[in-house]
Write a protein that holds these residues in place. Structure first.
Motif, PDB file in Angstrom:
ATOM      1  N   THR A 340       0.861  -1.360   0.015  1.00 54.84           N
ATOM      2  CA  THR A 340      -0.017  -0.017   0.121  1.00 54.84           C
ATOM      3  C   THR A 340       0.790   1.241  -0.067  1.00 54.84           C
ATOM      4  OG1 THR A 340      -1.758  -1.193   1.180  1.00 54.84           O
ATOM      5  CG2 THR A 340      -1.925   1.288   1.205  1.00 54.84           C
ATOM      6  N   LEU A 341       1.994   1.184   0.935  1.00 59.50           N
ATOM      7  CA  LEU A 341       2.819   2.314   0.980  1.00 59.50           C
ATOM      8  C   LEU A 341       3.565   2.544  -0.381  1.00 59.50           C
ATOM      9  CD1 LEU A 341       4.351   2.034   4.556  1.00 59.50           C
ATOM     10  CD2 LEU A 341       2.494   3.700   3.691  1.00 59.50           C
ATOM     11  N   LEU A 342       3.852   1.505  -1.063  1.00 58.19           N
ATOM     12  CA  LEU A 342       4.653   1.515  -2.338  1.00 58.19           C
ATOM     13  C   LEU A 342       3.789   2.371  -3.301  1.00 58.19           C
ATOM     14  CD1 LEU A 342       7.049   0.903  -4.292  1.00 58.19           C
ATOM     15  CD2 LEU A 342       5.798  -1.368  -4.858  1.00 58.19           C
ATOM     16  N   VAL A 343       2.366   1.988  -3.278  1.00 59.50           N
ATOM     17  CA  VAL A 343       1.414   2.508  -4.242  1.00 59.50           C
ATOM     18  C   VAL A 343       1.371   4.011  -3.971  1.00 59.50           C
ATOM     19  CG1 VAL A 343      -0.931   2.448  -5.273  1.00 59.50           C
ATOM     20  CG2 VAL A 343       0.115   0.454  -4.560  1.00 59.50           C
ATOM     21  N   SER A 344       1.407   4.253  -2.815  1.00 60.67           N
ATOM     22  CA  SER A 344       1.252   5.755  -2.414  1.00 60.67           C
ATOM     23  C   SER A 344       2.604   6.705  -2.813  1.00 60.67           C
ATOM     24  CB  SER A 344       1.031   5.910  -0.730  1.00 60.67           C
ATOM     25  OG  SER A 344      -0.252   5.082  -0.534  1.00 60.67           O
ATOM     26  N   LEU A 345       3.672   5.960  -2.749  1.00 60.64           N
ATOM     27  CA  LEU A 345       4.738   6.775  -3.178  1.00 60.64           C
ATOM     28  C   LEU A 345       4.886   7.084  -4.789  1.00 60.64           C
ATOM     29  CD1 LEU A 345       7.512   4.826  -1.064  1.00 60.64           C
ATOM     30  CD2 LEU A 345       6.620   7.335  -0.722  1.00 60.64           C
ATOM     31  N   ILE A 346       4.218   5.902  -5.313  1.00 63.95           N
ATOM     32  CA  ILE A 346       4.258   5.856  -7.012  1.00 63.95           C
ATOM     33  C   ILE A 346       3.120   7.093  -7.292  1.00 63.95           C
ATOM     34  CG2 ILE A 346       3.548   4.614  -9.054  1.00 63.95           C
ATOM     35  CD1 ILE A 346       4.743   2.224  -7.864  1.00 63.95           C
ATOM     36  N   SER A 347       2.145   7.142  -6.482  1.00 62.00           N
ATOM     37  CA  SER A 347       1.142   8.184  -6.759  1.00 62.00           C
ATOM     38  C   SER A 347       1.354   9.527  -6.539  1.00 62.00           C
ATOM     39  CB  SER A 347      -0.225   7.801  -5.873  1.00 62.00           C
ATOM     40  OG  SER A 347      -0.604   6.301  -5.963  1.00 62.00           O
ATOM     41  N   LEU A 348       2.425   9.558  -6.020  1.00 60.41           N
ATOM     42  CA  LEU A 348       3.011  11.166  -5.825  1.00 60.41           C
ATOM     43  C   LEU A 348       3.462  11.725  -7.321  1.00 60.41           C
ATOM     44  CD1 LEU A 348       5.234  10.544  -2.795  1.00 60.41           C
ATOM     45  CD2 LEU A 348       3.233  11.910  -2.857  1.00 60.41           C
ATOM     46  N   VAL A 349       3.630  10.800  -8.074  1.00 57.78           N
ATOM     47  CA  VAL A 349       4.020  11.294  -9.581  1.00 57.78           C
ATOM     48  C   VAL A 349       2.623  12.181  -9.954  1.00 57.78           C
ATOM     49  CG1 VAL A 349       4.206  10.658 -11.994  1.00 57.78           C
ATOM     50  CG2 VAL A 349       5.244   9.350 -10.199  1.00 57.78           C
ATOM     51  N   ALA A 350       1.730  12.025  -9.433  1.00 56.97           N
ATOM     52  CA  ALA A 350       0.293  13.057  -9.708  1.00 56.97           C
ATOM     53  C   ALA A 350       0.647  14.373  -9.492  1.00 56.97           C
ATOM     54  CB  ALA A 350      -0.781  12.699  -8.830  1.00 56.97           C
ATOM     55  N   LEU A 351       1.831  14.827  -8.773  1.00 60.81           N
ATOM     56  CA  LEU A 351       2.029  15.971  -8.278  1.00 60.81           C
ATOM     57  C   LEU A 351       2.715  16.402  -9.448  1.00 60.81           C
ATOM     58  CD1 LEU A 351       3.645  15.577  -4.917  1.00 60.81           C
ATOM     59  CD2 LEU A 351       1.316  16.579  -5.480  1.00 60.81           C
ATOM     60  N   VAL A 352       3.210  16.140 -10.493  1.00 55.66           N
ATOM     61  CA  VAL A 352       4.359  16.492 -11.549  1.00 55.66           C
ATOM     62  C   VAL A 352       3.566  16.072 -13.090  1.00 55.66           C
ATOM     63  CG1 VAL A 352       6.342  16.767 -10.128  1.00 55.66           C
ATOM     64  CG2 VAL A 352       5.911  14.604 -11.355  1.00 55.66           C
ATOM     65  N   ILE A 353       2.960  15.192 -13.045  1.00 58.36           N
ATOM     66  CA  ILE A 353       2.520  14.565 -14.406  1.00 58.36           C
ATOM     67  C   ILE A 353       1.305  15.374 -14.946  1.00 58.36           C
ATOM     68  CG2 ILE A 353       0.839  12.740 -13.615  1.00 58.36           C
ATOM     69  CD1 ILE A 353       2.099  11.119 -15.896  1.00 58.36           C
ATOM     70  N   ASP A 354       0.962  15.424 -16.086  1.00 61.24           N
ATOM     71  CA  ASP A 354      -0.150  16.309 -16.659  1.00 61.24           C
ATOM     72  C   ASP A 354      -1.340  15.097 -17.105  1.00 61.24           C
ATOM     73  OD1 ASP A 354      -0.350  15.852 -20.038  1.00 61.24           O
ATOM     74  OD2 ASP A 354       1.665  15.844 -19.355  1.00 61.24           O
ATOM     75  N   LEU A 355      -2.422  15.499 -16.762  1.00 65.32           N
ATOM     76  CA  LEU A 355      -3.863  14.914 -16.812  1.00 65.32           C
ATOM     77  C   LEU A 355      -3.786  14.071 -18.481  1.00 65.32           C
ATOM     78  CD1 LEU A 355      -6.296  13.719 -15.812  1.00 65.32           C
ATOM     79  CD2 LEU A 355      -7.541  15.752 -16.658  1.00 65.32           C
ATOM     80  N   GLY A 356      -3.347  14.695 -19.442  1.00 70.12           N
ATOM     81  CA  GLY A 356      -3.508  13.973 -20.916  1.00 70.12           C
ATOM     82  C   GLY A 356      -2.547  12.828 -20.814  1.00 70.12           C
ATOM     83  N   THR A 357      -1.313  13.052 -20.575  1.00 67.97           N
ATOM     84  CA  THR A 357      -0.495  12.087 -20.619  1.00 67.97           C
ATOM     85  C   THR A 357      -0.620  10.781 -19.695  1.00 67.97           C
ATOM     86  OG1 THR A 357       1.259  13.447 -20.913  1.00 67.97           O
ATOM     87  CG2 THR A 357       2.069  11.428 -20.053  1.00 67.97           C
ATOM     88  N   LEU A 358      -1.248  11.074 -18.403  1.00 69.98           N
ATOM     89  CA  LEU A 358      -1.803   9.923 -17.632  1.00 69.98           C
ATOM     90  C   LEU A 358      -2.599   9.217 -18.217  1.00 69.98           C
ATOM     91  CD1 LEU A 358      -1.332   8.601 -14.818  1.00 69.98           C
ATOM     92  CD2 LEU A 358      -2.396  10.400 -13.576  1.00 69.98           C
ATOM     93  N   ALA A 359      -3.832   9.914 -18.589  1.00 70.45           N
ATOM     94  CA  ALA A 359      -4.840   9.202 -19.208  1.00 70.45           C
ATOM     95  C   ALA A 359      -4.496   8.458 -20.160  1.00 70.45           C
ATOM     96  CB  ALA A 359      -6.060  10.311 -19.712  1.00 70.45           C
ATOM     97  N   SER A 360      -3.630   8.989 -21.158  1.00 69.55           N
ATOM     98  CA  SER A 360      -3.227   8.104 -22.326  1.00 69.55           C
ATOM     99  C   SER A 360      -2.358   6.866 -21.931  1.00 69.55           C
ATOM    100  CB  SER A 360      -2.287   9.044 -23.227  1.00 69.55           C
ATOM    101  OG  SER A 360      -2.906  10.111 -23.765  1.00 69.55           O
ATOM    102  N   LEU A 361      -1.474   6.911 -20.909  1.00 67.87           N
ATOM    103  CA  LEU A 361      -0.975   5.621 -20.326  1.00 67.87           C
ATOM    104  C   LEU A 361      -1.781   4.794 -19.844  1.00 67.87           C
ATOM    105  CD1 LEU A 361       2.131   7.706 -18.626  1.00 67.87           C
ATOM    106  CD2 LEU A 361       2.330   5.908 -20.508  1.00 67.87           C
TER     107      LEU A 361
END
Length: 451
Positions: A340-361
């Protein structure tokens, strides 16, 4: 006498277990797909297609219907298996199945992230004095704590959240129709033809590729096969009806939204839905939308983080990842805390990634999975020895589905394809290590729990 009673009880339990019919399955599928998911990428796709989001949804729906038919074919023959991973494993073996699961893992890791990003974006509109990153961090912390503690009562809120979204949709449609009735001349073909800023078929396909995100979860119906009456017949029909109903709903909402604000330009494409709501129903509808959308995103983040944490835990337990780090449960909480903590750490990428790229991935991972299911039908039905073959059902349908999903896949941006293929390449290298140079089959974790 005891034996007879036991047999009767057993039969009664079997009847109780298989209680779901077609309407219940379709409702489950629609709930799982989240009705307001259309507004996740509405502004981005509208700009990408030159104001043709409704048309792009029709293209995506066509591809999804053929893929849904392939899911139905697999369910009919394998009524217990319920995921692209499972079907690929059955059709091509555990090593190829692992790579399908690895591609799906990209989706599972990014779905919590996109929910956190959306929560930050829309709450920042409601409370502009607070930066979006604050809401992202707070939501990550809240969801992580709840998942570590294993708060089961949170799941009970899902029906309330979906109910609020359904009410919102009814209000939105009513206000949209009222607004159009009071407006001047309306070009009713503009949501399909666009504003001319992005002519041609390629922009339409690029938008349609992003919209695959909206159809994630239509196959979740197959996970209820063991609780369904006449599963081999009912589940495939439910998958098709769920896909069709969701596609029509998404298209209608996109159509009305584009009639409300014609064209393809917004102040902020990421939060264009808020502009639509304000135009249609003023501050009331905008506030209602924000509340319903953020609540849905929070519920989705809770469920998706829990799901991917269990995947990582099962991979650790099966020694695909470090068993010591990820293959154990917390003695105190009984939950996979490290995962769970690993997923939370990865989710911190939400602070820098844009919505379009994330949705496309996320769409990248979905399209890989959809392509795998279409190929699995060809392998297990058309090319399998000793199996009855139907050229139309087992050949033409999955081939069209495969062609459409591959076309959508190649319509994604170069950045998305680069990141997605890099992730897939890491999976190939990792599989190479696990199998000692492909000299043995890998022991695979069960990805199907995540739906």
């Amino acid at each position: 006498m005891t034996t007879n009673n036991h047999n009767m009880a057993a039969r009664g339990e079997e009847q109780l277990r298989r209680v779901l019919g077609l309407p219940a399955l379709v409702f489950f599928g629609l709930v799982y797909m989240v009705p307001l998911t259309i507004f996740t990428t509405y502004g981005i796709v509208t700009e990408t297609t030159g104001g043709r989001t409704a048309g792009a949804y029709l293209v995506t729906l066509a591809a999804m219907l053929f893929t849904a038919a392939s899911y139905g074919i697999m369910v009919r023959r394998f009524p217990v298996a319920g995921s692209a991973y499972s079907y690929t494993n059955i059709a091509f073996g555990s090593n190829v199945g692992f790579l399908a699961g690895w591609s799906l893992l990209l989706d599972y890791l990014f779905i919590p992230m996109i929910n956190y990003l959306l929560i930050g974006l829309f709450l920042n509109i409601a409370f502009p004095a607070i930066p979006a990153w604050v809401f992202v961090l707070v939501s990550i912390a809240l969801v992580t704590v709840l998942n570590v503690l294993g708060i089961r009562s949170v799941a009970k809120a899902s029906n309330l959240i979906v109910g609020a979204q359904v009410i919102f949709i009814v209000v939105f449609v009513a206000l949209s129709c009222n607004s159009l009735g009071n407006a001047g001349p309306v070009d009713y073909l503009s949501p399909l033809l666009g504003d001319g800023s992005k002519p041609g078929f390629n922009p339409l396909m690029a938008g349609a590729a992003i919209l695959c995100l909206s159809f994630l979860g239509f196959d979740a119906v197959s996970t209820l096969a063991e609780e369904t009456r006449d599963a081999r017949r009912t589940v495939p029909r439910a998958i098709m009806l769920t896909t069709l109903a969701a596609g029509v709903l998404f298209t209608v909402l996109a159509y009305l939204s584009q009639l409300a604000i014609p064209g393809s330009h917004f102040e902020n494409a990421d939060t264009a839905a808020n502009e639509v709501m304000f135009t249609v129903g003023g501050q009331f509808l905008a506030n209602f939308f924000t509340a319903a959308f953020v609540a849905g995103s929070l519920g989705s983040a809770l469920a998706s983080q829990a799901a991917v944490s269990r995947i990582i835990y099962s991979m650790g337990r099966d020694k695909l990842l470090s068993e010591r780090c990820f293959g154990t449960l917390s003695a105190r909480f009984g939950t996979p805390v490290n995962a769970t903590l690993l997923v939370s750490l990865i989710s911190l990428v939400a602070l820098v990634i844009d919505l379009g790229t994330l949705a496309s991935l996320i769409s990248f991972g979905a399209l890989v999975a959809f392509s795998a299911v279409n190929m699995a039908v060809l392998r297990t039905h058309l090319f399998a020895k000793g199996q009855p073959k139907n050229l139309l059902l087992h050949g033409v349908v999955p081939l069209i589905g495969l062609a459409l999903t591959l076309w959508l896949w190649t319509s994604l941006s170069a950045l998305t394809l680069s990141i997605g293929l890099a992730w897939f390449g890491v999976g190939v290298v990792y599989l190479l290590v696990l199998t000692s140079g492909f000299r043995r089959n890998v022991q695979v974790a069960d990805f199907s729990e995540a739906g």
